[in-house]
Design a protein around this motif. Structure first.
Motif, mmCIF file in Angstrom:
data_model
loop_
_atom_site.group_PDB
_atom_site.id
_atom_site.type_symbol
_atom_site.label_atom_id
_atom_site.label_comp_id
_atom_site.label_asym_id
_atom_site.label_seq_id
_atom_site.Cartn_x
_atom_site.Cartn_y
_atom_site.Cartn_z
ATOM 1 N N VAL A 57 -39.724 7.625 17.380
ATOM 2 C CA VAL A 57 -40.041 8.969 17.856
ATOM 3 C C VAL A 57 -40.760 9.763 16.775
ATOM 4 C CG1 VAL A 57 -39.058 11.180 18.582
ATOM 5 C CG2 VAL A 57 -38.131 9.059 19.487
ATOM 6 N N VAL A 58 -40.221 9.723 15.559
ATOM 7 C CA VAL A 58 -40.811 10.484 14.453
ATOM 8 C C VAL A 58 -42.246 10.018 14.193
ATOM 9 C CG1 VAL A 58 -40.645 10.999 11.990
ATOM 10 C CG2 VAL A 58 -38.574 10.961 13.403
ATOM 11 N N LEU A 59 -42.483 8.709 14.258
ATOM 12 C CA LEU A 59 -43.829 8.183 14.007
ATOM 13 C C LEU A 59 -44.808 8.599 15.098
ATOM 14 C CD1 LEU A 59 -45.723 6.375 12.341
ATOM 15 C CD2 LEU A 59 -44.977 4.438 13.731
ATOM 16 N N LEU A 60 -44.390 8.488 16.354
ATOM 17 C CA LEU A 60 -45.283 8.805 17.469
ATOM 18 C C LEU A 60 -45.571 10.300 17.574
ATOM 19 C CD1 LEU A 60 -43.966 6.443 20.297
ATOM 20 C CD2 LEU A 60 -46.149 6.290 19.112
ATOM 21 N N TYR A 61 -44.592 11.121 17.213
ATOM 22 C CA TYR A 61 -44.737 12.565 17.402
ATOM 23 C C TYR A 61 -44.685 13.324 16.078
ATOM 24 C CZ TYR A 61 -43.929 11.770 22.411
ATOM 25 O OH TYR A 61 -44.030 11.354 23.710
ATOM 26 N N TRP A 62 -45.067 12.695 14.984
ATOM 27 C CA TRP A 62 -44.850 13.313 13.687
ATOM 28 C C TRP A 62 -45.590 14.633 13.526
ATOM 29 C CZ3 TRP A 62 -48.611 14.238 9.982
ATOM 30 C CH2 TRP A 62 -49.855 13.618 10.187
ATOM 31 N N LYS A 63 -46.785 14.752 14.120
ATOM 32 C CA LYS A 63 -47.530 16.009 13.992
ATOM 33 C C LYS A 63 -46.806 17.157 14.681
ATOM 34 C CE LYS A 63 -52.241 14.269 13.422
ATOM 35 N NZ LYS A 63 -53.613 14.258 13.973
ATOM 36 N N ARG A 64 -46.119 16.853 15.782
ATOM 37 C CA ARG A 64 -45.415 17.892 16.520
ATOM 38 C C ARG A 64 -43.986 18.051 16.022
ATOM 39 N NH1 ARG A 64 -46.153 16.589 22.700
ATOM 40 N NH2 ARG A 64 -44.836 18.447 22.819
ATOM 41 N N PHE A 65 -43.438 16.981 15.443
ATOM 42 C CA PHE A 65 -42.059 17.069 14.971
ATOM 43 C C PHE A 65 -41.979 17.843 13.658
ATOM 44 C CE2 PHE A 65 -38.081 15.617 13.091
ATOM 45 C CZ PHE A 65 -37.224 15.747 14.181
ATOM 46 N N PHE A 66 -42.930 17.638 12.779
ATOM 47 C CA PHE A 66 -42.949 18.354 11.502
ATOM 48 C C PHE A 66 -43.896 19.546 11.617
ATOM 49 C CE2 PHE A 66 -41.881 13.950 10.402
ATOM 50 C CZ PHE A 66 -40.684 14.160 9.736
ATOM 51 N N PHE A 89 -38.890 25.832 16.273
ATOM 52 C CA PHE A 89 -38.738 24.500 16.881
ATOM 53 C C PHE A 89 -37.425 23.854 16.455
ATOM 54 C CE2 PHE A 89 -39.539 19.872 16.256
ATOM 55 C CZ PHE A 89 -39.586 19.501 17.592
ATOM 56 N N TYR A 90 -37.143 23.887 15.160
ATOM 57 C CA TYR A 90 -35.929 23.259 14.645
ATOM 58 C C TYR A 90 -34.686 24.069 15.006
ATOM 59 C CZ TYR A 90 -39.466 20.823 11.959
ATOM 60 O OH TYR A 90 -40.572 20.095 11.602
ATOM 61 N N TYR A 91 -34.834 25.366 15.092
ATOM 62 C CA TYR A 91 -33.725 26.233 15.487
ATOM 63 C C TYR A 91 -33.264 25.884 16.899
ATOM 64 C CZ TYR A 91 -31.267 30.633 16.555
ATOM 65 O OH TYR A 91 -30.342 31.579 16.928
ATOM 66 N N LYS A 92 -34.212 25.691 17.798
ATOM 67 C CA LYS A 92 -33.862 25.348 19.177
ATOM 68 C C LYS A 92 -33.294 23.929 19.272
ATOM 69 C CE LYS A 92 -37.108 28.649 21.107
ATOM 70 N NZ LYS A 92 -38.471 28.875 21.630
ATOM 71 N N LEU A 93 -33.791 23.016 18.456
ATOM 72 C CA LEU A 93 -33.193 21.683 18.403
ATOM 73 C C LEU A 93 -31.734 21.767 17.942
ATOM 74 C CD1 LEU A 93 -35.764 19.114 16.932
ATOM 75 C CD2 LEU A 93 -34.942 19.312 19.280
ATOM 76 N N LEU A 94 -31.484 22.615 16.946
ATOM 77 C CA LEU A 94 -30.123 22.789 16.443
ATOM 78 C C LEU A 94 -29.219 23.349 17.530
ATOM 79 C CD1 LEU A 94 -28.053 22.846 14.141
ATOM 80 C CD2 LEU A 94 -28.904 25.138 13.552
ATOM 81 N N ILE A 95 -29.709 24.331 18.271
ATOM 82 C CA ILE A 95 -28.921 24.916 19.364
ATOM 83 C C ILE A 95 -28.586 23.859 20.412
ATOM 84 C CG2 ILE A 95 -29.041 26.521 21.314
ATOM 85 C CD1 ILE A 95 -30.639 28.399 19.514
ATOM 86 N N ALA A 96 -29.573 23.017 20.745
ATOM 87 C CA ALA A 96 -29.346 21.962 21.738
ATOM 88 C C ALA A 96 -28.417 20.877 21.203
ATOM 89 C CB ALA A 96 -30.685 21.343 22.152
ATOM 90 N N PHE A 97 -28.393 20.702 19.891
ATOM 91 C CA PHE A 97 -27.593 19.657 19.251
ATOM 92 C C PHE A 97 -26.114 20.039 19.135
ATOM 93 C CE2 PHE A 97 -26.152 18.121 14.937
ATOM 94 C CZ PHE A 97 -25.873 16.822 15.325
ATOM 95 N N ILE A 98 -25.825 21.338 18.997
ATOM 96 C CA ILE A 98 -24.462 21.808 18.738
ATOM 97 C C ILE A 98 -23.433 21.365 19.784
ATOM 98 C CG2 ILE A 98 -23.034 23.914 18.654
ATOM 99 C CD1 ILE A 98 -25.262 25.203 17.019
ATOM 100 N N PRO A 99 -23.709 21.455 21.106
ATOM 101 C CA PRO A 99 -22.693 21.032 22.074
ATOM 102 C C PRO A 99 -22.221 19.594 21.879
ATOM 103 C CG PRO A 99 -24.394 22.283 23.185
ATOM 104 C CD PRO A 99 -24.889 22.055 21.781
ATOM 105 N N ALA A 100 -23.140 18.690 21.535
ATOM 106 C CA ALA A 100 -22.765 17.289 21.321
ATOM 107 C C ALA A 100 -21.836 17.153 20.115
ATOM 108 C CB ALA A 100 -24.007 16.431 21.132
#
Length: 286
Positions: A57-66, A89-100
């Protein structure tokens, strides 16, 4: 695990990790068919090789991930608001990650007890498959103008928790969660891929800790050293296969939706249930 078993299981992981068919369920079934002994190492192996899929995932989407948000901030923003906007972007990923994180911590023992259950996998494959036959009609294809908000990210994170049940599929849960928040199938799938990075990375680190902790306490690292090649091989194969699977899946999902995946899940889960109801065994060797 032999090298052949390692390669087969890793191929299954790479193919299914980002498809809505449950990679964990398919690995459990594959290992049962291969008569793989369910040792603590094998349980950890199933999670650790997901690191290869993360790298895909990181390789395919690195421009959008970083990426950072360089849009001008409002002059009324506080320093904290300016910081959060830049790292949006990372803030929203963190919010989505917290429930798990929360649910995984609270229900860890229950989740561990379900891992390895072919019956649970088969039932959830069928149930999820039936749902997927109708989810395109239920949620539509969303709108390209839908903006990912903190609320939408959190709701997708709640959907991801359903994937803690073997056979549900993390990919299916998060993509459906995105579609329920009015994202297009493509946008929902891509956010699902991004969310997989912190989720799977955390799960990999946790299983590595569980694997290494007893070795640290005894000072005997022989089991880990004996299996380093197996872990490296499995992660590499999963990485290569996932690269191909992600591209193919995005193209197919955008054009055709979930229906064929639903049919596939029902067929596989149904065949396993029929096999088990006929009195045959498909249990993991423990």
């Amino acid at each position: 695990m032999t090298y052949l078993q390692t390669i087969i299981v890793a191929i299954v992981e790479g193919l299914t990790e980002f498809l809505p068919v449950s990679s964990t369920g398919h690995m459990i079934i594959t290992q049962a068919l291969l008569n793989v002994e369910m040792t603590p190492f094998v349980k950890a192996f199933n999670v650790i090789i997901q690191f290869g899929a993360i790298l895909a995932v990181v390789l395919l989407y690195w421009k959008r991930f970083f990426r950072l948000n360089h849009a001008p901030a409002s002059e009324h923003f506080t320093p904290l608001q300016r910081f959060l906007q830049k790292w949006d972007f990372y803030y929203k990923l963190l919010i989505a990650f917290i429930p798990a994180v929360v649910i995984g911590f609270l229900a860890n023992n229950v989740i561990d007890s379900l891992l390895g259950s072919v019956e649970v996998v088969a039932v959830m494959l069928v149930v999820g498959g039936v749902f997927m036959l109708f989810c395109d009609r239920l949620f539509g294809n969303g709108s390209e103008n839908t903006v990912m908000t903190k609320k939408r990210a959190f709701m997708i994170g709640l959907f991801q928790c359903l994937a803690m049940i073997p056979g549900v599929s993390r990919s299916m849960a998060t993509i459906v969660g995105g579609m329920a928040q009015k994202l297009t199938r493509k946008d929902a799938a891509e956010f699902s891929f991004f969310l997989a990075v912190p989720t799977m990375f955390a799960a990999t680190c946790l299983d590595m800790f569980k694997l290494i902790k007893p070795m640290y306490e005894t000072g005997d690292y022989s089991m880990l050293m004996d299996h380093l090649t197996t872990l490296a091989l499995g992660s590499f194969v999963a990485f290569v296969v996932a690269l191909v699977a992600i591209k193919a899946f995005i193209a197919y999902l955008t054009k055709y939706g979930f229906r064929m995946f639903g049919i596939y899940r029902i067929i596989v889960g149904g065949l396993i249930l029929v096999w088990l109801l006929m009195g045959n065994s498909l249990a993991m060797v423990d």
